[in-house]
Design an enzyme around this catalytic site. Structure first.
Site, mmCIF file in Angstrom:
data_model
loop_
_atom_site.group_PDB
_atom_site.id
_atom_site.type_symbol
_atom_site.label_atom_id
_atom_site.label_comp_id
_atom_site.label_asym_id
_atom_site.label_seq_id
_atom_site.Cartn_x
_atom_site.Cartn_y
_atom_site.Cartn_z
ATOM 1 C CD GLU A 49 122.234 36.412 -0.120
ATOM 2 O OE1 GLU A 49 123.011 36.129 -1.040
ATOM 3 O OE2 GLU A 49 121.001 36.498 -0.273
ATOM 4 C CE LYS A 118 123.668 33.657 -3.940
ATOM 5 N NZ LYS A 118 123.135 35.005 -3.728
ATOM 6 C CB CYS A 159 120.318 33.647 -1.603
ATOM 7 S SG CYS A 159 118.916 34.650 -2.135
#
Length: 283
Positions: A49, A118, A159
């Site tokens: 990331e 995301k 994440c």
């Protein structure tokens, strides 16, 4: 057939990159390490990331780019030159005045296969330990992201997305046998949950789970936990990095996954008459 047998196993590499404040250096090193991983037989390579910039709300706008742009151009060229599927960690992406935390995936021909923004923003507050609000500068994506390889279908999250079991369940339901999560957990959530979440997602869904972190930099404003790892469908950690820059390799064995699902047939034992987890929109 022999071809099928060969496609049941492939090598995965996670690049635990040391990320600096100099974008050109980050891109150059990522390219070099992807090449090294491909030289070791990796067919799917995963970057961490925020691999092209420091991680922090104060950096996102400054380092943000359009897609296609400088960073994705480097990824596309690296994937093509090395003949690999390249999961481009994530970069801050600017689009229409908004900034997203975005993972671009490129095929061995250098073409963009899918772009995952995301979907769950990292907004947390653990008093005395860590407060972080991605939503101060980032906007969330609104779609699920999967891509096909000759080996298996792969589901992508970034994440904080790993904390949401529903996403992994939907990916598994849609036929993904590997889930990849570029992520940067910190020194509070890392030791507590990083490995636990990967093992949970893997064993619940009987899939391989891989999570790629940046290397730990004690001098950064946000200190990443590191420990990029790969977990098999039995929930075992089969490969794991320390905290420094390195490459983690794991051989993904889809026959093992199939055997596992036969021995513990939870996929066919689900009580779909009692409950279900479904995607509201097709991504």
């Amino acid at each position: 057939s022999l071809t099928d047998a060969l496609l049941l196993k492939f090598r995965l590499a996670l690049v635990q990159l040391h990320v600096s404040k100099i974008k050109a250096d980050n891109l150059g090193r990522a390219q070099k390490i992807v090449k090294e991983a491909a030289g070791q037989g990796a067919k799917v390579v995963v970057l961490p990331e925020c691999f092209n910039s420091p991680y922090g709300t104060g950096f996102f706008a400054e380092y943000a780019e359009k897609i296609p742009g400088e960073s994705t151009q480097v990824l596309s060229e690296a994937a093509k030159e090395c003949g690999v599927y390249l999961v481009g960690g994530s970069i801050p992406e600017e689009d229409g005045g908004k900034i997203y935390n975005t993972c671009s995936i490129f095929g061995p021909d250098g073409k963009l296969l899918v772009k995952h923004r995301k979907i769950h923003l990292f907004d947390i507050d653990v008093p005395g330990k860590i407060r972080f609000q991605e939503s101060e500068t980032l906007s969330p994506g609104n779609s699920l992201s999967m891509f096909e390889t000759p080996f298996c279908k792969v589901g992508v999250g970034i994440c904080y997305d790993i904390r949401f079991a529903e996403l992994a369940q939907i990916y598994a339901k849609k036929g993904c046998q590997l889930l990849v999560y570029p992520g940067a957990f910190n020194m509070t959530t890392g030791p507590a949950h990083w490995e636990l979440l990967q093992r949970g997602r893997a064993v619940d869904n009987q899939v391989y789970v891989a999570a790629a972190s940046p290397a730990r930099d004690e001098s950064a404003s946000y200190v990443a936990w590191g420990h990029s790892s790969v977990v098999n469908p039995w929930g075992e950690v089969i490969a794991k990095a320390g905290s420094e820059e390195s490459i983690v390799y794991a051989d993904i064995d889809l026959q093992y996954l199939a055997d596992m699902r036969q021995q513990l047939p939870i996929t066919t034992q689900r009580r779909n008459d009692l409950y279900s987890v479904n995607s509201v929109q097709e991504g």
